[in-house]
Design an enzyme around this catalytic site. Structure first.
Site, short mmCIF file in Angstrom:
data_model
loop_
_atom_site.label_atom_id
_atom_site.label_comp_id
_atom_site.label_asym_id
_atom_site.label_seq_id
_atom_site.Cartn_x
_atom_site.Cartn_y
_atom_site.Cartn_z
N ASP A 130 0.85 -1.20 0.05
CA ASP A 130 -0.07 0.04 0.17
C ASP A 130 0.83 1.30 -0.05
O ASP A 130 1.92 1.36 0.62
CB ASP A 130 -0.76 0.04 1.25
CG ASP A 130 -2.07 -0.98 1.00
OD1 ASP A 130 -2.44 -1.35 0.01
OD2 ASP A 130 -2.33 -1.79 2.24
N ASP A 148 -7.29 -1.58 -4.62
CA ASP A 148 -8.26 -1.06 -3.71
C ASP A 148 -9.11 -0.03 -4.26
O ASP A 148 -10.38 -0.14 -4.26
CB ASP A 148 -7.60 -0.51 -2.51
CG ASP A 148 -6.69 -1.62 -1.73
OD1 ASP A 148 -7.07 -2.78 -1.92
OD2 ASP A 148 -5.85 -1.23 -0.96
#
Length: 176
Positions: A130, A148
């Site tokens: 991330d 995401d």
């Protein structure tokens, strides 16, 4: 006879329709892979680079799911999330073989690309990379990535599409 050969057949039109949605999923997957590889290659783990007063580029890992759900599960969750992602991906790919409203097919495509992006990360790295960190007043939204974004946009579009279809059915019943 020549005219029949020049006109696309129905199966060819269906395959082109399916290919369009699979290409969108593939584009989301490739963009996710490229951005994660860039972050992994160019930023040491844990680094945070302030970009604006509300956004940082970070390099962090998530061994769990959304909002780090089950992140401290001891390792079993990696395989659980991989199996779920591939099972959902197979189901979505089969759904994309059917004629669907464009908004629903786009939603499925985005979810498919995102699910595969995070699944491949889990397979190759054991965690999901991330790197997008938005914050306000000391409060940070959990870091996330392109996969995401694709999943959330696909899910939102799916809800919107379902509500719109339900509204259309309701209007049809009212007009009868």
């Amino acid at each position: 006879m020549t005219d029949k050969l020049l006109q696309p057949s129905v199966p060819n039109q269906v395959r082109a329709y399916q290919r369009r949605w699979l290409m969108i999923a593939f584009a989301a997957l490739v963009l996710d892979i490229i951005t994660k590889a860039g972050v992994s290659a160019l930023m040491p783990y844990g680094q945070s680079v302030p970009m604006t007063g509300f956004f940082n580029l970070v390099h962090t890992w998530n061994t769990g799911a959304a909002f780090s759900f089950l992140a401290d599960g001891g390792g079993w969750q990696r395989y659980f999330f991989i199996v779920i992602a591939f099972a959902v991906s197979v189901w979505i790919a089969l759904e994309l073989r059917k004629p669907l409203p464009a908004s629903q097919a786009l939603a499925y495509s985005l979810i498919l690309g995102g699910a595969l992006g995070n699944a491949f990360d889990r397979l190759l790295r054991g965690h999901v990379v991330d790197y997008l960190d938005f914050h306000l007043g000391g409060w940070h939204w959990p870091a996330f990535n392109v996969a995401d974004i694709a999943i959330v946009c696909g899910a939102a579009l799916m809800v919107f599409s379902s509500l719109r279809q339900a509204n259309d059915v309701s209007k049809e019943k009212t007009n009868e």
